[in-house]
Design a protein around this motif. Structure first.
Motif, PDB file in Angstrom:
ATOM      1  N   TYR A 184       6.405  -7.527   2.811  1.00 49.98           N
ATOM      2  CA  TYR A 184       5.168  -7.411   3.204  1.00 49.98           C
ATOM      3  C   TYR A 184       5.077  -7.526   4.743  1.00 49.98           C
ATOM      4  O   TYR A 184       5.649  -8.665   5.105  1.00 49.98           O
ATOM      5  N   ASN A 191      -9.674  -7.352  -0.717  1.00 46.37           N
ATOM      6  CA  ASN A 191      -9.888  -6.447  -2.042  1.00 46.37           C
ATOM      7  C   ASN A 191      -8.551  -5.586  -2.079  1.00 46.37           C
ATOM      8  O   ASN A 191      -7.955  -5.456  -3.192  1.00 46.37           O
ATOM      9  N   LEU A 192      -8.409  -4.651  -1.033  1.00 53.65           N
ATOM     10  CA  LEU A 192      -7.270  -3.827  -1.374  1.00 53.65           C
ATOM     11  C   LEU A 192      -5.959  -4.497  -1.118  1.00 53.65           C
ATOM     12  O   LEU A 192      -4.983  -4.195  -1.995  1.00 53.65           O
ATOM     13  N   LEU A 193      -5.683  -5.639  -0.256  1.00 53.28           N
ATOM     14  CA  LEU A 193      -4.530  -6.443  -0.413  1.00 53.28           C
ATOM     15  C   LEU A 193      -4.161  -7.272  -1.891  1.00 53.28           C
ATOM     16  O   LEU A 193      -3.182  -7.259  -2.283  1.00 53.28           O
ATOM     17  N   SER A 194      -5.391  -7.672  -2.451  1.00 53.52           N
ATOM     18  CA  SER A 194      -5.277  -8.304  -3.548  1.00 53.52           C
ATOM     19  C   SER A 194      -4.939  -7.442  -4.848  1.00 53.52           C
ATOM     20  O   SER A 194      -4.140  -7.758  -5.692  1.00 53.52           O
ATOM     21  N   ASN A 195      -5.615  -6.239  -4.767  1.00 58.57           N
ATOM     22  CA  ASN A 195      -5.197  -5.171  -5.783  1.00 58.57           C
ATOM     23  C   ASN A 195      -3.788  -4.894  -5.766  1.00 58.57           C
ATOM     24  O   ASN A 195      -3.127  -4.476  -6.424  1.00 58.57           O
ATOM     25  N   ALA A 196      -3.141  -4.568  -4.248  1.00 58.18           N
ATOM     26  CA  ALA A 196      -1.892  -4.270  -4.005  1.00 58.18           C
ATOM     27  C   ALA A 196      -1.011  -5.163  -4.633  1.00 58.18           C
ATOM     28  O   ALA A 196       0.058  -4.883  -5.418  1.00 58.18           O
ATOM     29  N   PHE A 197      -1.132  -6.584  -4.478  1.00 61.16           N
ATOM     30  CA  PHE A 197      -0.491  -7.482  -4.861  1.00 61.16           C
ATOM     31  C   PHE A 197      -0.253  -7.657  -6.403  1.00 61.16           C
ATOM     32  O   PHE A 197       0.696  -7.928  -6.958  1.00 61.16           O
ATOM     33  N   LYS A 198      -1.577  -7.395  -6.886  1.00 57.98           N
ATOM     34  CA  LYS A 198      -1.832  -7.650  -8.402  1.00 57.98           C
ATOM     35  C   LYS A 198      -1.052  -6.633  -9.174  1.00 57.98           C
ATOM     36  O   LYS A 198      -0.344  -6.899 -10.183  1.00 57.98           O
ATOM     37  N   PHE A 199      -0.701  -5.289  -8.422  1.00 59.23           N
ATOM     38  CA  PHE A 199       0.071  -4.110  -9.063  1.00 59.23           C
ATOM     39  C   PHE A 199       1.196  -3.887  -8.881  1.00 59.23           C
ATOM     40  O   PHE A 199       1.858  -2.810  -9.051  1.00 59.23           O
ATOM     41  N   THR A 200       1.904  -4.664  -7.808  1.00 57.05           N
ATOM     42  CA  THR A 200       3.038  -4.539  -7.440  1.00 57.05           C
ATOM     43  C   THR A 200       4.036  -5.436  -8.069  1.00 57.05           C
ATOM     44  O   THR A 200       3.889  -6.488  -8.316  1.00 57.05           O
ATOM     45  N   TYR A 202      -3.802 -10.732   7.221  1.00 58.42           N
ATOM     46  CA  TYR A 202      -2.469 -10.263   7.054  1.00 58.42           C
ATOM     47  C   TYR A 202      -1.653 -11.908   6.757  1.00 58.42           C
ATOM     48  O   TYR A 202      -0.812 -11.986   5.863  1.00 58.42           O
TER      49      TYR A 202
END
Length: 91
Positions: free
Chosen positions: A55, A79-88, A41
């Motif tokens: 966040y 990977n989950l956090l990277s994708n979350a940030f990428k699509f937020t 985190y």
């Protein structure tokens, strides 16, 4: 950042090859998952502030001990956090 991404991709390919060859080893440890996740985190906190994204982290207990492979679990959470940030969308 690009160097780290490239290194991560190289490691992914190595792991995929090891998995296909049946030689991928898992290093299971009994560890507090809360402190483990909190470290991950922290590594995204500055990025969230930079992108103006709310966040935060919350958990129901101070300590939850589990058996897990830190390397593999870190990859999943990153990977989950990277994708979350990428699509937020930013504010």
């Amino acid at each position: 950042k690009h160097t780290r991404n490239m290194q991560d991709l190289i490691n992914e390919l190595k792991d995929l090859r090891k998995s296909e060859e049946g030689v991928l080893t898992i290093q299971i440890v009994y560890r507090d998952v809360c402190s483990f996740v909190e470290d991950i985190y922290s590594s995204f906190k500055d990025y969230a502030q930079m992108r103006n994204i709310n966040y935060s982290i919350e958990y129901s207990c101070e300590k939850i001990e589990l058996w897990f492979d830190p390397y593999l679990l870190q990859k999943v959470i990153y990977n989950l956090l990277s994708n979350a940030f990428k699509f937020t969308e930013t504010v």
